[in-house]
Design an enzyme around this catalytic site. Structure first.
Site, mmCIF file in Angstrom:
data_model
loop_
_atom_site.group_PDB
_atom_site.id
_atom_site.type_symbol
_atom_site.label_atom_id
_atom_site.label_comp_id
_atom_site.label_asym_id
_atom_site.label_seq_id
_atom_site.Cartn_x
_atom_site.Cartn_y
_atom_site.Cartn_z
ATOM 1 N N CYS A 147 -5.048 -9.589 2.355
ATOM 2 C CA CYS A 147 -6.184 -8.743 2.751
ATOM 3 C C CYS A 147 -7.434 -9.502 3.166
ATOM 4 C CB CYS A 147 -6.511 -7.783 1.601
ATOM 5 S SG CYS A 147 -5.175 -6.650 1.301
ATOM 6 N N VAL A 172 0.839 -1.206 0.000
ATOM 7 C CA VAL A 172 0.000 0.000 0.000
ATOM 8 C C VAL A 172 0.871 1.253 0.000
ATOM 9 C CG1 VAL A 172 -1.741 1.303 1.293
ATOM 10 C CG2 VAL A 172 -1.898 -1.185 1.175
HETATM 11 C C1 UDX Z 1 -8.475 -7.326 -2.489
HETATM 12 C C2 UDX Z 1 -9.586 -6.360 -2.885
HETATM 13 O O1 UDX Z 1 -10.066 -6.720 -4.199
HETATM 14 C C3 UDX Z 1 -9.014 -4.939 -2.934
HETATM 15 O O2 UDX Z 1 -10.052 -4.032 -3.250
HETATM 16 C C4 UDX Z 1 -8.435 -4.618 -1.560
HETATM 17 O O3 UDX Z 1 -7.865 -3.327 -1.573
HETATM 18 C C5 UDX Z 1 -7.354 -5.621 -1.177
HETATM 19 O O4 UDX Z 1 -7.899 -6.956 -1.214
HETATM 20 P P1 UDX Z 1 -6.403 -8.492 -3.610
HETATM 21 O O5 UDX Z 1 -6.309 -9.205 -2.295
HETATM 22 O O6 UDX Z 1 -5.184 -7.894 -4.201
HETATM 23 O O7 UDX Z 1 -7.490 -7.273 -3.492
HETATM 24 O O8 UDX Z 1 -6.924 -9.561 -4.659
HETATM 25 P P2 UDX Z 1 -8.325 -9.912 -5.319
HETATM 26 O O9 UDX Z 1 -8.193 -9.711 -6.766
HETATM 27 O O10 UDX Z 1 -9.439 -9.237 -4.608
HETATM 28 O O11 UDX Z 1 -8.434 -11.487 -5.034
HETATM 29 C C6 UDX Z 1 -8.416 -11.928 -3.691
HETATM 30 C C7 UDX Z 1 -8.463 -13.449 -3.732
HETATM 31 O O12 UDX Z 1 -9.732 -13.891 -4.228
HETATM 32 C C8 UDX Z 1 -7.407 -14.098 -4.619
HETATM 33 O O13 UDX Z 1 -6.890 -15.244 -3.948
HETATM 34 C C9 UDX Z 1 -8.195 -14.531 -5.848
HETATM 35 O O14 UDX Z 1 -7.635 -15.696 -6.455
HETATM 36 C C10 UDX Z 1 -9.535 -14.885 -5.240
HETATM 37 N N1 UDX Z 1 -10.661 -14.801 -6.172
HETATM 38 C C11 UDX Z 1 -10.953 -13.599 -6.752
HETATM 39 C C12 UDX Z 1 -11.444 -15.929 -6.395
HETATM 40 O O15 UDX Z 1 -11.169 -17.015 -5.874
HETATM 41 N N2 UDX Z 1 -12.536 -15.838 -7.214
HETATM 42 C C13 UDX Z 1 -12.875 -14.643 -7.814
HETATM 43 O O16 UDX Z 1 -13.860 -14.622 -8.549
HETATM 44 C C14 UDX Z 1 -12.056 -13.502 -7.581
#
Ligand code: UDX
Length: 439
Positions: free
Chosen positions: A263, A11
């Site tokens: 997160c 961040v």
């Molecule tokens: C997340 C939030 O999206 C973001 O807004 C916040 O600021 C930080 O946390 P991030 O953790 O970087 O962002 O990744 P993200 O793209 O949200 O995916 C999180 C997890 O969910 C990943 O492990 C991804 O593989 C999983 N995921 C995502 C799924 O399993 N299915 C989906 O449809 C989308």
């Protein structure tokens, strides 16, 4: 404006680089000397597409520099606190780093300043932060303004999200706080970013609520996957139908190994603990976490169904990061799966375009291959764990030659079942109809 950013993690570093790119004079601060030394040489501590170029641009232009000394705070008009708020064993957010950094910088404050809480924190933290700062500096009690400005960056798309944020959320308790943030983000607002202004507690709580909702949406898709496997339906097609309703939306309905990263896991737990502390029991959030854990177990069951005993078996994992586009393996579902397979006696080899080194240090028993085809050599099955684009163009004929058995457990529904089965593979999708030829 003169800006100091405390904490140069995912961040803080994006905040510092973006603010310097839109015209501010920024100092990135961190107590980790090695990290600061690397950044001064233009070396980013983690992989994030476009970040190194952004850092170079700022350091070359002289609008971005890095420093370990808290003295660098002197003269700042805006100070961001972007330090980590990991989950305690209890699930509560650990806010020690927030307090420690506030105390470290307080003595170096030299006049009116907007202190920005950017780390994801439970509602009520800004109040605490203000008390710590004004106790340390009673002389500045009327000059210190604390605001909440939660980040919504997605790893792997963080630079994109920094310049084209879906929204800029600012929680403040006075016009001075709002005004400082309007000036700071002026260029982004002029280029179309939506500024949402609320009170502080609302901004803090909205961040937790957003991440918990996204995790819930994914867990809902994974619960549907369990149902589709029993109903011989296809969860990706169900998600397409659901997503065609604008009230639902298709994003974050991809069933698979579930959510990981720094997160979602910690924010979901912190939100549930905050609710409990405020006297509201929120069992839905615990169910979101249970379904997520269940997704890994379901993948292990598929591997066992394919291979029977896992002792003496070699399993190749494609993807080790928690999502594509990052080298971050923190709470990666791929590594949670690897641990379970290793515990069952399997030899697990993994390949990832960026996260191999981090995965190896996180899980030393994992064998990390230098290339995707090296990982497949002699493996009894493939498990797709992270949907890197590189894997979409996997040469299936070459893979079949290398594998001991042509078996794919697709943990991210990366492949088309009919195509893979047509090439002679046994294919297990996630929430997808089982192989008509299998009994
Ligand atoms: C997340 C939030 O999206 C973001 O807004 C916040 O600021 C930080 O946390 P991030 O953790 O970087 O962002 O990744 P993200 O793209 O949200 O995916 C999180 C997890 O969910 C990943 O492990 C991804 O593989 C999983 N995921 C995502 C799924 O399993 N299915 C989906 O449809 C989308």
């Amino acid at each position: 404006m003169r800006v100091v950013v405390v904490g140069t993690g995912h961040v803080g570093l994006l905040t510092a680089a973006t603010l310097s790119a839109i015209g501010h004079d920024v100092v990135g601060m961190d107590e980790d000397e090695e990290k600061i030394e690397g950044l001064t040489k233009g070396i980013s501590p983690f992989f994030e597409p476009g970040l190194s170029e952004l850092i170079d641009k700022g350091t070359t232009a002289g609008t971005l520099r890095f420093d370990v000394a808290p003295e660098a705070v002197g003269g700042a008009e805006v100070l961001f606190i972007c330090v980590g708020t990991p989950a305690r064993v209890s699930g509560e957010a650990n806010l020690v780093a927030i307090e420690r950094s506030a105390r470290a910088i307080a003595r170096h404050l030299s006049g009116p300043i907007v202190v920005v809480e950017k780390s994801t924190v439970p509602a009520g933290t800004a109040q605490r932060l203000w008390r710590v700062l004004t106790l340390e500096r009673p002389d500045l009690a009327d000059e210190i303004e604390v605001v909440s400005n939660p980040e919504f960056l997605r790893e792997g798309q963080a630079v994109e999200d920094s310049f084209r944020p879906g929204r800029i959320l600012v929680g403040a308790r006075s016009e001075r706080g709002f005004d400082g943030m309007r000036r700071l983000y002026g260029p982004l607002i002029e280029s179309g970013a939506r500024l949402i202004e609320t009170d502080i507690a609302t901004a803090e709580l909205a961040k937790h609520a957003s991440n918990a909702f996204l995790a819930m949406k994914i867990s809902y898709a994974n619960a549907l996957a369990r149902l589709c496997e029993r109903a011989n339906a296809d969860v990706t097609a169900v998600a397409d139908v659901m997503g065609s309703d604008p009230r639902i939306g298709r994003a974050f309905l991809d069933a698979g190994l579930g959510w990981g990263g720094y997160c979602f896991p910690k924010d979901l737990q912190a939100f549930e603990r905050l609710a409990a502390r405020l006297g509201y029991d929120f069992p839905l959030l615990r169910e979101v976490e249970r379904i997520n854990d269940e997704a890994i177990v379901a993948a292990v069951e598929k591997v066992k169904d394919a291979l029977w005993n896992l002792e003496d078996k070699r399993i190749a994992l494609l993807g080790l990061s928690f999502k594509p586009g990052t080298d971050d393996v923190r709470l990666s579902p791929a590594l949670a799966l690897a641990r379970k397979l290793i515990d069952e006696g399997a030899e697990v080899v993994g390949y990832d375009p960026e996260a191999g080194a981090n995965a190896k240090s996180d899980l030393p028993e994992l064998v990390v291959a230098p290339g995707v085809y090296d990982a497949l050599e002699g493996a009894h099955c493939i498990v797709v764990c992270t949907e890197w684009d590189e894997f979409r163009s996997l040469d299936l004929d070459r893979a079949k030659e290398l594998l001991a058995h042509p078996i794919i457990v697709d943990g991210r529904n990366l492949f088309e079942p009919a195509e893979v089965r047509g090439r002679g593979f046994v294919y297990y999708g996630t929430g997808r109809a089982s192989d008509p030829g299998m009994h």
